[in-house]
Motif scaffolding. Sequence first.
Motif, mmCIF file in Angstrom:
data_model
loop_
_atom_site.group_PDB
_atom_site.id
_atom_site.type_symbol
_atom_site.label_atom_id
_atom_site.label_comp_id
_atom_site.label_asym_id
_atom_site.label_seq_id
_atom_site.Cartn_x
_atom_site.Cartn_y
_atom_site.Cartn_z
ATOM 1 N N VAL A 72 -0.096 5.374 -8.361
ATOM 2 C CA VAL A 72 -1.243 4.527 -8.684
ATOM 3 C C VAL A 72 -2.599 5.199 -8.511
ATOM 4 O O VAL A 72 -3.591 4.743 -9.085
ATOM 5 C CB VAL A 72 -1.224 3.239 -7.827
ATOM 6 N N GLU A 77 2.744 5.202 -4.226
ATOM 7 C CA GLU A 77 2.628 3.937 -3.485
ATOM 8 C C GLU A 77 1.426 3.938 -2.547
ATOM 9 O O GLU A 77 1.431 3.294 -1.500
ATOM 10 C CB GLU A 77 3.892 3.644 -2.675
ATOM 11 N N TYR A 78 0.388 4.696 -2.910
ATOM 12 C CA TYR A 78 -0.759 4.846 -2.027
ATOM 13 C C TYR A 78 -2.022 4.728 -2.861
ATOM 14 O O TYR A 78 -2.188 5.472 -3.825
ATOM 15 C CB TYR A 78 -0.705 6.211 -1.344
ATOM 16 N N LEU A 79 -2.865 3.789 -2.488
ATOM 17 C CA LEU A 79 -4.149 3.623 -3.171
ATOM 18 C C LEU A 79 -5.268 3.774 -2.151
ATOM 19 O O LEU A 79 -5.298 3.066 -1.139
ATOM 20 C CB LEU A 79 -4.234 2.232 -3.815
ATOM 21 N N VAL A 90 -9.309 4.247 -2.764
ATOM 22 C CA VAL A 90 -10.327 4.427 -3.800
ATOM 23 C C VAL A 90 -11.406 5.411 -3.355
ATOM 24 O O VAL A 90 -11.864 6.246 -4.141
ATOM 25 C CB VAL A 90 -10.912 3.062 -4.225
ATOM 26 N N ALA A 150 1.985 -0.245 -3.093
ATOM 27 C CA ALA A 150 0.604 -0.447 -3.516
ATOM 28 C C ALA A 150 0.478 -1.435 -4.668
ATOM 29 O O ALA A 150 -0.605 -1.903 -4.968
ATOM 30 C CB ALA A 150 -0.005 0.894 -3.935
ATOM 31 N N GLU A 203 -5.433 -1.906 -1.607
ATOM 32 C CA GLU A 203 -5.795 -1.129 -0.433
ATOM 33 C C GLU A 203 -5.633 -2.026 0.792
ATOM 34 O O GLU A 203 -6.287 -3.072 0.881
ATOM 35 C CB GLU A 203 -7.247 -0.656 -0.529
#
Lengths: 378, 378, 378, 378
Positions: C46, C246-248, C250, A360, A309
Amino acid sequence: MKIEKTTLTVAQHPTGVDLAIPVITLTGTEPGPKVYIQANLHGAEVQGNAVIHHLLEAFKANPPRGQITLVPLANPIGINHKNGEFTLGRFDPVTGVNWNRQYHFDGSELAGFVAEHQEQSDEAIRDAFRQRLTAQLDQRLDSPWGLTVGQHLCLRLQRMAVEADIVLDLHTGPVSGRHLYVPRYARERARDFNIPLNILMPSEFGGALDEASFSPWWQLAERFASQGRELPVFVDSFTLELGSQEYLNVADARRDALGVLNYLQHSHRSAPWGALWADSPFQSEPVTRHACELEDYRAYYSPNGGQVEYLAPLEQLLKAGEPLARLWHFDRLAETDEAGLCDTLTLPCDAIPVLHFASASVQRGTELYKLLTNTFEL
Amino acid sequence: MKIEKTTLTVAQHPTGVDLAIPVITLTGTEPGPKVYIQANLHGAEVQGNAVIHHLLEAFKANPPRGQITLVPLANPIGINHKNGEFTLGRFDPVTGVNWNRQYHFDGSELAGFVAEHQEQSDEAIRDAFRQRLTAQLDQRLDSPWGLTVGQHLCLRLQRMAVEADIVLDLHTGPVSGRHLYVPRYARERARDFNIPLNILMPSEFGGALDEASFSPWWQLAERFASQGRELPVFVDSFTLELGSQEYLNVADARRDALGVLNYLQHSHRSAPWGALWADSPFQSEPVTRHACELEDYRAYYSPNGGQVEYLAPLEQLLKAGEPLARLWHFDRLAETDEAGLCDTLTLPCDAIPVLHFASASVQRGTELYKLLTNTFEL
Amino acid sequence: MKIEKTTLTVAQHPTGVDLAIPVITLTGTEPGPKVYIQANLHGAEVQGNAVIHHLLEAFKANPPRGQITLVPLANPIGINHKNGEFTLGRFDPVTGVNWNRQYHFDGSELAGFVAEHQEQSDEAIRDAFRQRLTAQLDQRLDSPWGLTVGQHLCLRLQRMAVEADIVLDLHTGPVSGRHLYVPRYARERARDFNIPLNILMPSEFGGALDEASFSPWWQLAERFASQGRELPVFVDSFTLELGSQEYLNVADARRDALGVLNYLQHSHRSAPWGALWADSPFQSEPVTRHACELEDYRAYYSPNGGQVEYLAPLEQLLKAGEPLARLWHFDRLAETDEAGLCDTLTLPCDAIPVLHFASASVQRGTELYKLLTNTFEL
Amino acid sequence: MKIEKTTLTVAQHPTGVDLAIPVITLTGTEPGPKVYIQANLHGAEVQGNAVIHHLLEAFKANPPRGQITLVPLANPIGINHKNGEFTLGRFDPVTGVNWNRQYHFDGSELAGFVAEHQEQSDEAIRDAFRQRLTAQLDQRLDSPWGLTVGQHLCLRLQRMAVEADIVLDLHTGPVSGRHLYVPRYARERARDFNIPLNILMPSEFGGALDEASFSPWWQLAERFASQGRELPVFVDSFTLELGSQEYLNVADARRDALGVLNYLQHSHRSAPWGALWADSPFQSEPVTRHACELEDYRAYYSPNGGQVEYLAPLEQLLKAGEPLARLWHFDRLAETDEAGLCDTLTLPCDAIPVLHFASASVQRGTELYKLLTNTFEL
């Protein structure tokens, strides 16, 4: 103003297909400086094409003096090369060599040139030196051993750029704020681009177009200076990084075009060339400009593999120890050591994040962020 | 002789998988020189692993003095990376940087070091300089900003190599004859490898392991020499190119292992280190050795795109004007100009082909052949 | 509830490195349904790992009955494979085969199975059929001819999934809204995921995990139905597409986890398995759900090469003829036909854009958008 | 005989570059069969272009009746796409889809067509069915939703092939012996190619050009046969695999061209089309031909990761248990278990190796060899 549109072949595929670039030449009715502007040398960095679109419209509406050469889509090999969905356009996929490290400058002739031209006028030196640089390029283009794929491209681009007083190379970062590479001698003029982040460059040559354009002239001036003669640096050259790759927004490009036009309309005030316009027809919105020296432009590499992140916002000061990114290790889910699930990454000093990696998933050693350190206002 | 087998972690994947290399250390019962040998840093260049296999067998049968470190499969990232069927292992697939350009040497401390150690004995200088090099590496490995993926790998390999008197890096070419990169000061000893083609290297550093191993010591000797003191170059380092990539033939590797052993058993005669064996237990078949200077080791780039028949045999003299390759343009089949269907490519001077490109399809600018020119017998 | 953490080796690199996946098994104190949830089979997708993180926390706080298996980072080959900065993780880089088309189902035994089990109870059929499916997988895993790289991975994942009553495969699109693949028989239950876009699937098998999980049971039920016996479909299986690759993020994943939990806590009401919890401990925010049949889930391919501005917002109805994207041809800058500079692309019918291509540069034929057509509320 | 040379645009790059293929049409002075021959659909499989070169020369020397269409360099996207030195040309680098799985055949109209044409003559059926197939292709090419990159290419190639009585698709294997895919009904005629290894194909359609060319006609004949009417299969189609990829040898291609010419000059004896020549002007050297059914054409996958010595010679019978390949684990060098250093791989049954993998480094699951089993002489 006369507008000419031609194409220049820069590569040939195995099947015999020629790859050509568009070359647009605007010739003013009055003499004036020569300007060379290219975009999209790195295949994924498309936004500069839209800036050239706006520049062309602006030049049509306000015809400049002198001559302007515009080269959008400068690297058809890079732009057209995909691996998966994304454009793999930073380096030659056969050799790995960065497309923007294949320009030419051989400084070994400098000492001789200076010795031969001691007594001449500034203008005579300028013309003779440009002729020398041009001849060097022509000789390389004519090698009986051939040229690499990248040289076929880059030397042909450089052959056009070497004629210009002003050379602008329009790039972008991966996920990136706007930033500008500034040769130190031109730092005052660079303010007119109104780009928030700036990196000051020394006179060394590392293979990029901006360096290939300014290093010879700057090193020439340094050599004359070391002999007590003050010679201007006759060429300005900048690399503009206009945000993120794989992103096209034509409306948004208008702002960047206005920054370029603002630089163009003002540069003659402090540089050894004339005005492109009699007046200053363009308005660019001023910004606060942060800068640092090239050696203070730091990369931060991921200390481990994991999934990321990206926390630190771009273009804003991050204090030492504040969170830069969070690195997740989902392979450790349900392990007893809960603390091992993620690392919060921080920096050893204050910094302004300029750009971050585009994916990521990172390996140990991936360049996560690039940052300005030891910053000052420009 | 004691044989130790360990592994050294050099990389970590996004999923947390650690990539490690095998490290085999053979310690003789008597003191002697230190030797470091690695293979397969470029992912597709596998044959050196088989050479290390034979070397290990030979060392078991004839235990040497001193210490030998063997590192097969030196680059797990490169070896394990595929695009299509082939191993894409010459450069980091993220950045394009050649894996063998990421070693470290910073010559800026040389002048100071020489000044400080003027009065000391050869051995004291040697030990202090090695300590200095080691400390430089340790400091870089410890950077708070992290390291690139390639530095994580290369600096760890170099950290082992820096301890050695002899450093051998086992590579291959694409489709290639056997050839050897020789630092000029070691040209006599290089004959013992019995490798038919040889390239003589200057003392400059370009990022490869052989240079990273010999350049510091050679430049140190040059600096002392410029002050009138003759200091030996304390380290030998060679890059061996053992034929073609993507090719494993364990029986065939025995010949190359014997060449290495032949060099190892004789080098002490002219070098500043002791003998690895009391006698000379190995027999290597002598060959005729051709050589040229690095600046005469030329690449020939394809003048056009097309599909290629590679005509010139490797390792044999090709006269100027003799056919090197035939470049076919099947897109011109059935065109009226039959002559345009293929070009026969020739060279402007005599040359010995060392290697050629591995694919039948080439762009304008593809490196078709590499060749020795201005050759002489070594 | 017992939490077990193991790893399962699914691949081996040329250097001998084993690639393993984490497998987390939660076993309730009371019997109940079996649930299998995996994430990140496609390397760039992801976000599902973060959803699994939240699910694990939720299960700890509210221990379910039965058994839950969680597999984050399900495809270490795909996750760890880079070309340029991005993760090339949709297909095997050697063969091109999509990682999510390598699961197994051979329907040729169905007729025989139905004939043999006509007289048995629903539960006996369920158990015998699961045993049959399991045996098929074990037999393939044991082939003397070996398995492909993808089968080594997928059949081992499927071997775990085949034991479950509920199978969830967490994916993402390229640049994408949230959407859900729903087997038609489970459309009512699917509402509980609270995912805005839904695609209704038929019973055919195409190689993906969701199909490999539901097709055998659905086809079994269809065959019994054709003989007049109503057998429930004993397994639910869904592919969740949780936004962009390609993006995290949480924090953002919490919402998706709650949707999954909401489905899990309610599914027993209409399905042939028991409750995971005695009550309904989770709150998921309701959304408006649009849906279409799989045959109405259309791709729109770029009619020409160019650089793209993606105009149509995702998840919102686009009327026929409204602008979908603008395709720029910067090679035509300064040409006399200004109209040729860009095409505005439109669709022949109303549609809801679900996702678009991730790059700004496209070839003729690039899949620009995927869209729901002939939509209805679910 | 009239020779026409045109080009057909099959793709467009992001920069607007059109990719075209050369199309050579030879029209005889007398009517006769139509023949379509293409080469190099997979980018690395170049040798077929040289065969087409020889065929063109032979047709000029011995002008045939009817019409011949020759398409060398059939896939400019695949041929021009490199990753590292090699041509990555088996699949679309964006989607992973094999270029030779994107042809079209929709069998759903077959039943209706047969019903409608029951009463018609063989020739009328042939002409109507060809018209139907052509119309299907034209309709797809005209889709308002566009086509994939591969469909733009393959449907345009197929649009030419659908007009022909004989369709030949010239491929190669990775490292490969010559082999031929033979539709079972044409096995006698296939002997004339004089290709040593042969694979007999059923009537199913899997997306390749040979299947797309013969499956519709074969399935048509099967449907008529099931109604008691014997209709010839009106089209022959073969895929020729002419040795190894990335290899061009124009002299060597002459042999393969003579095999093709031998088939062409004899096929009319047993097929429903006329003679291309009044006599038999070509001599092809007979070979012993081995064959097996497609289901007996087996792949052997590597049981582990490692580096490989390919031991079994191609085109020769290998007995069950004889060494196929040696798999080296150099990571285990100097381990105490010497037996673990390499595995000798063997097969469970007798087989004739047809081809092997092109790289020395393999993962667990890499397709090491493909082999004929249960062979017989053809």
